[in-house]
Motif scaffolding. Structure first.
Motif, mmCIF file in Angstrom:
data_model
loop_
_atom_site.group_PDB
_atom_site.id
_atom_site.type_symbol
_atom_site.label_atom_id
_atom_site.label_comp_id
_atom_site.label_asym_id
_atom_site.label_seq_id
_atom_site.Cartn_x
_atom_site.Cartn_y
_atom_site.Cartn_z
ATOM 1 N N MET A 190 0.803 -1.217 0.000
ATOM 2 C CA MET A 190 0.000 0.000 0.000
ATOM 3 C C MET A 190 0.841 1.274 0.000
ATOM 4 O O MET A 190 0.376 2.325 -0.409
ATOM 5 C CB MET A 190 -0.953 0.005 1.202
ATOM 6 N N ARG A 222 1.162 2.999 -3.421
ATOM 7 C CA ARG A 222 -0.011 3.480 -4.152
ATOM 8 C C ARG A 222 0.184 4.901 -4.653
ATOM 9 O O ARG A 222 -0.392 5.303 -5.674
ATOM 10 C CB ARG A 222 -1.257 3.388 -3.268
ATOM 11 N N HIS A 234 -18.294 -0.952 -3.387
ATOM 12 C CA HIS A 234 -16.923 -0.471 -3.462
ATOM 13 C C HIS A 234 -16.057 -1.413 -4.300
ATOM 14 O O HIS A 234 -15.253 -0.973 -5.133
ATOM 15 C CB HIS A 234 -16.313 -0.345 -2.066
ATOM 16 N N THR A 251 -5.726 -1.363 10.709
ATOM 17 C CA THR A 251 -6.206 -0.291 9.841
ATOM 18 C C THR A 251 -6.482 -0.859 8.451
ATOM 19 O O THR A 251 -6.062 -1.979 8.121
ATOM 20 C CB THR A 251 -5.157 0.834 9.738
ATOM 21 N N VAL A 252 -7.163 -0.091 7.610
ATOM 22 C CA VAL A 252 -7.486 -0.571 6.272
ATOM 23 C C VAL A 252 -6.218 -0.797 5.456
ATOM 24 O O VAL A 252 -6.144 -1.718 4.631
ATOM 25 C CB VAL A 252 -8.434 0.419 5.567
ATOM 26 N N TYR A 253 -5.173 0.011 5.684
ATOM 27 C CA TYR A 253 -3.909 -0.170 4.971
ATOM 28 C C TYR A 253 -3.283 -1.517 5.325
ATOM 29 O O TYR A 253 -2.795 -2.252 4.451
ATOM 30 C CB TYR A 253 -2.932 0.964 5.321
ATOM 31 N N LEU A 293 -5.290 -4.501 3.792
ATOM 32 C CA LEU A 293 -5.015 -4.715 2.369
ATOM 33 C C LEU A 293 -3.654 -5.382 2.166
ATOM 34 O O LEU A 293 -3.516 -6.283 1.331
ATOM 35 C CB LEU A 293 -5.065 -3.380 1.619
ATOM 36 N N PRO A 333 -5.590 -0.939 -3.693
ATOM 37 C CA PRO A 333 -5.483 0.363 -3.012
ATOM 38 C C PRO A 333 -6.603 1.337 -3.328
ATOM 39 O O PRO A 333 -6.863 2.249 -2.546
ATOM 40 C CB PRO A 333 -4.137 0.905 -3.508
ATOM 41 N N ILE A 382 -9.259 2.090 -0.704
ATOM 42 C CA ILE A 382 -9.022 3.098 0.334
ATOM 43 C C ILE A 382 -9.769 4.375 -0.009
ATOM 44 O O ILE A 382 -10.430 4.986 0.845
ATOM 45 C CB ILE A 382 -7.509 3.376 0.475
ATOM 46 N N TYR A 383 -9.698 4.777 -1.278
ATOM 47 C CA TYR A 383 -10.316 6.029 -1.705
ATOM 48 C C TYR A 383 -11.822 5.877 -1.912
ATOM 49 O O TYR A 383 -12.539 6.883 -1.960
ATOM 50 C CB TYR A 383 -9.658 6.509 -2.994
ATOM 51 N N ARG A 411 -13.803 0.269 4.908
ATOM 52 C CA ARG A 411 -13.254 0.353 6.254
ATOM 53 C C ARG A 411 -13.344 -1.003 6.937
ATOM 54 O O ARG A 411 -14.269 -1.781 6.655
ATOM 55 C CB ARG A 411 -14.017 1.388 7.077
ATOM 56 N N GLU A 445 -13.702 0.029 12.625
ATOM 57 C CA GLU A 445 -14.033 1.416 12.332
ATOM 58 C C GLU A 445 -15.524 1.591 12.097
ATOM 59 O O GLU A 445 -16.111 2.599 12.490
ATOM 60 C CB GLU A 445 -13.241 1.910 11.128
#
Length: 319
Positions: free
Chosen positions: A16, A19, A167, A231-233, A236, A293, A296-297, A301, A305
């Motif tokens: 990640m 990215r 998503h 975390t989401v990072y 992934l 990646p 993420i945008y 989540r 979260e």
């Protein structure tokens, strides 16, 4: 079993963090491919342009390209493209599509072209391949090929919309369009003949990329539910590393098969093999550095979260 040890199983690469480089890099490549498409155009094959394609092989010694070109252009069928391919013995002739004349239909005129070429060159050359496509058929093939690609992308969207959350569907379609644009650009830049086999290559590339993306997405969704404190990072990265050995095995075995096709498959299938090799690399790259990646945008989540956000909403509503 000892051979498996050469394949990384428990990797911890931080994909990640790249990215910020992969998205600008892919955007620049996409712009280059679009520019190449409009500036250079596609080297459309006989399937899409119509006309007559003949492949000859010299019976004795190397083919005399200059002599063949002079004789072919003197037959009255317009400018004939003459190219050498493969070995010095092999040569291809491409005659532009002929209009109806002298009471003959367009299809009948194309047959006259083939017979005239046979009468002219058969004594010195072996006719290895003859393809005749009329203008009406070529137009239908263009339309069918375009619709096939469009419906394939639409089917991807519908399938992933039901298979995952929205998503993931949007991310997969963006990655698929990324692969499509780069593959079209590859044909434009290299000027490899674009024909119905190329359409098959594009659809196969999209299928391969989609399959790889779905495997990664499935592991991402599983990891989102399993590791609630990451975390989401981190989620992934964990998911991609978990599928990395599978990606390497699939990619390497497919690559070896395609290299064999490119080397031994002959001139007819060589373009398909080259496009597939390029698509294999692009599809694997997009699954890891574009499809993952971009979540993420798009607001994906982890469960922790989401739970915290729901709790905060409940508290705010109670106040």
């Amino acid at each position: 079993m000892w051979l498996v040890r050469y394949i990384p199983v428990e990797t911890k690469f931080g994909f990640m963090r790249y990215r910020r480089w992969s998205f600008p890099f892919s955007a620049a490549l996409s712009i280059l491919c679009v520019a190449a498409f409009f500036a250079l155009g596609m080297n459309f094959g006989i399937d899409f342009r119509g006309g007559t394609l003949v492949e000859l092989q010299s019976r004795e010694g190397p083919a005399n390209i200059g002599e063949i070109r002079d004789e072919a252009n003197g037959l009255g069928f317009g400018q004939v493209e003459v190219q050498q391919f493969g070995t010095p013995l092999d040569v291809s002739l491409r005659v532009q599509v002929q209009e109806a004349r002298d009471g003959l239909t367009e299809e009948e005129v194309q047959q006259v072209v083939v017979q005239t070429l046979r009468d002219t060159f058969e004594d010195d050359y072996v006719f290895r391949r003859v393809e005749v496509v009329g203008p009406r058929v070529s137009g239908e093939l263009v339309q069918s090929g375009t619709l096939g690609v469009v419906f394939a992308i639409f089917g991807v969207l519908v399938y992933l919309w039901f298979r995952f959350e929205w998503h993931f569907a949007v991310g997969a379609v963006i990655a698929t369009l990324h692969d499509l644009v780069l593959t079209i650009g590859f044909f434009a830049i290299t000027q490899i003949e674009f024909n119905m086999t190329s359409i098959a290559a594009i659809l196969t590339i999209l299928g391969y990329s989609l399959n790889d993306t779905v495997v990664v997405y499935d592991r991402i969704r599983e990891t989102l539910r399993k590791y609630k404190r990451l975390t989401v990072y981190q989620v992934l990265d964990v998911a991609i590393n978990a599928t990395l050995s599978r990606t390497i095995l699939t990619g390497v075995t497919t690559f070896l098969a395609l290299v064999a096709l490119a080397i031994l498959g002959g001139e007819v299938i060589k373009g398909f093999a080259y496009a597939m090799i390029f698509g294999l690399v692009v599809g694997t790259y997009s699954s890891v550095f574009i499809a993952a990646p971009i979540l993420i945008y798009l607001g994906v989540r982890p469960a922790s979260e989401i739970a915290q956000a729901e709790e905060a909403a409940r508290v705010q509503a109670a106040e």
